[in-house]
Design an enzyme around this catalytic site. Structure first.
Site, mmCIF file in Angstrom:
data_model
loop_
_atom_site.group_PDB
_atom_site.id
_atom_site.type_symbol
_atom_site.label_atom_id
_atom_site.label_comp_id
_atom_site.label_asym_id
_atom_site.label_seq_id
_atom_site.Cartn_x
_atom_site.Cartn_y
_atom_site.Cartn_z
ATOM 1 N N ASN A 106 0.851 -1.182 0.000
ATOM 2 C CA ASN A 106 0.000 0.000 0.000
ATOM 3 C C ASN A 106 0.890 1.236 0.000
ATOM 4 O OD1 ASN A 106 -2.254 1.609 0.138
ATOM 5 N ND2 ASN A 106 -2.692 1.164 2.296
ATOM 6 N N HIS A 108 0.814 5.515 1.001
ATOM 7 C CA HIS A 108 0.033 6.480 1.778
ATOM 8 C C HIS A 108 0.696 7.856 1.638
ATOM 9 C CE1 HIS A 108 -2.626 8.017 4.806
ATOM 10 N NE2 HIS A 108 -1.608 8.514 5.462
ATOM 11 N N ASP A 140 -1.690 -4.371 6.402
ATOM 12 C CA ASP A 140 -2.276 -5.394 7.268
ATOM 13 C C ASP A 140 -3.736 -5.018 7.520
ATOM 14 O OD1 ASP A 140 -2.198 -3.385 9.131
ATOM 15 O OD2 ASP A 140 -0.567 -4.263 10.315
ATOM 16 N N ALA A 141 -4.338 -5.590 8.565
ATOM 17 C CA ALA A 141 -5.779 -5.383 8.760
ATOM 18 C C ALA A 141 -6.111 -4.003 9.326
ATOM 19 C CB ALA A 141 -6.334 -6.477 9.660
HETATM 20 C C1 GRF Z 1 -2.400 8.484 -3.534
HETATM 21 O O1 GRF Z 1 -1.835 9.615 -2.905
HETATM 22 C C2 GRF Z 1 -2.712 7.427 -2.533
HETATM 23 O O2 GRF Z 1 -1.742 7.228 -1.570
HETATM 24 C C3 GRF Z 1 -3.964 8.002 -1.943
HETATM 25 O O3 GRF Z 1 -4.693 8.419 -3.077
HETATM 26 C C4 GRF Z 1 -3.782 8.776 -4.088
HETATM 27 C C5 GRF Z 1 -4.076 7.943 -5.319
HETATM 28 O O4 GRF Z 1 -4.085 8.711 -6.431
HETATM 29 N N1 GRF Z 1 -4.633 7.093 -1.091
HETATM 30 P P1 GRF Z 1 -4.261 8.046 -7.873
HETATM 31 O O5 GRF Z 1 -5.611 7.357 -7.889
HETATM 32 O O6 GRF Z 1 -3.132 7.070 -8.075
HETATM 33 O O7 GRF Z 1 -4.194 9.207 -8.811
#
Ligand code: GRF
Length: 189
Positions: A106, A108, A140-141
């Site tokens: 993931n 963030h 993770d969860a």
């Molecule tokens: C990223 O910053 C991701 O971490 C967040 O939403 C954005 C995704 O953008 N949760 P995209 O859909 O790849 O343009």
């Protein structure tokens, strides 16, 4: 190394991965791109690139467990080595995590463990930090709680808006995601 990418939105991070694969900069196979709702630009980008797509519409299932089971079945049918959440805005259940143990990545848009959740950029801005950034982790969860694989810092500029800051973070997020996938692909060989 085969990956399945999950998206909920515009998929600009996905596009960066697609571009890195097609230019030869990243040696992985995008086996499929899946979404939790119909009509995402992310799935459109994948289809345009000739990549298989699937939608497991969260609203079409009676409850979260049923949706999670369907998402798991659709994802594992592509036999991925890794699954990448690229702006996939749903928490997956234990059945999904068990199907791809330690293989669900993931990203963030904040420096975890600070500012987890759906509004990492907004929350960092509201707090007034001068440096934020992005994180690539194994999901993770929990909500943005898994082991951290890589991070990059991004300065907050005076008068930054959430959108402007998020765009600068996403530049780093794409670079970091591709670099992490490259390292995992080397290890997987
Ligand atoms: C990223 O910053 C991701 O971490 C967040 O939403 C954005 C995704 O953008 N949760 P995209 O859909 O790849 O343009």
């Amino acid at each position: 190394m085969r990956i399945v990418v999950l998206v909920s939105g515009t998929g600009s991070n996905l596009q960066a991965v697609i571009d890195a694969v097609s230019s030869g900069a990243l040696d992985v196979e995008i086996a499929a791109v899946g979404a939790d709702r119909p009509g995402t630009y992310g799935v459109q980008r994948a289809a345009d690139a000739g990549i298989s797509t699937f939608v497991v519409d969260f609203r079409a299932y009676a409850d979260r467990a049923e949706w999670n089971a369907a998402l798991t079945a659709a994802t594992v049918s592509y036999t991925p080595d890794y699954v990448v959440s690229s702006g996939f805005m749903r928490i997956v259940g234990q059945a999904f995590l068990d199907a791809v143990p330690d293989r669900y990545l993931n990203t963030h848009p904040a420096l975890l463990p600070s500012f987890p959740g759906a509004h990492g950029v907004r929350d960092a801005l509201a707090y007034g930090v001068r440096i934020t950034g992005c994180t690539v982790m194994i999901a993770d969860a929990g909500v943005d709680t898994g082991p951290i694989l890589a991070q990059a810092a991004v300065p907050v500029l005076p008068d930054d808006t959430e959108e402007a800051l998020h765009e600068r973070i996403k530049v780093e997020e794409r670079r970091l995601l591709i670099e992490t996938l490259r390292q995992l692909a080397v290890k997987d060989r």
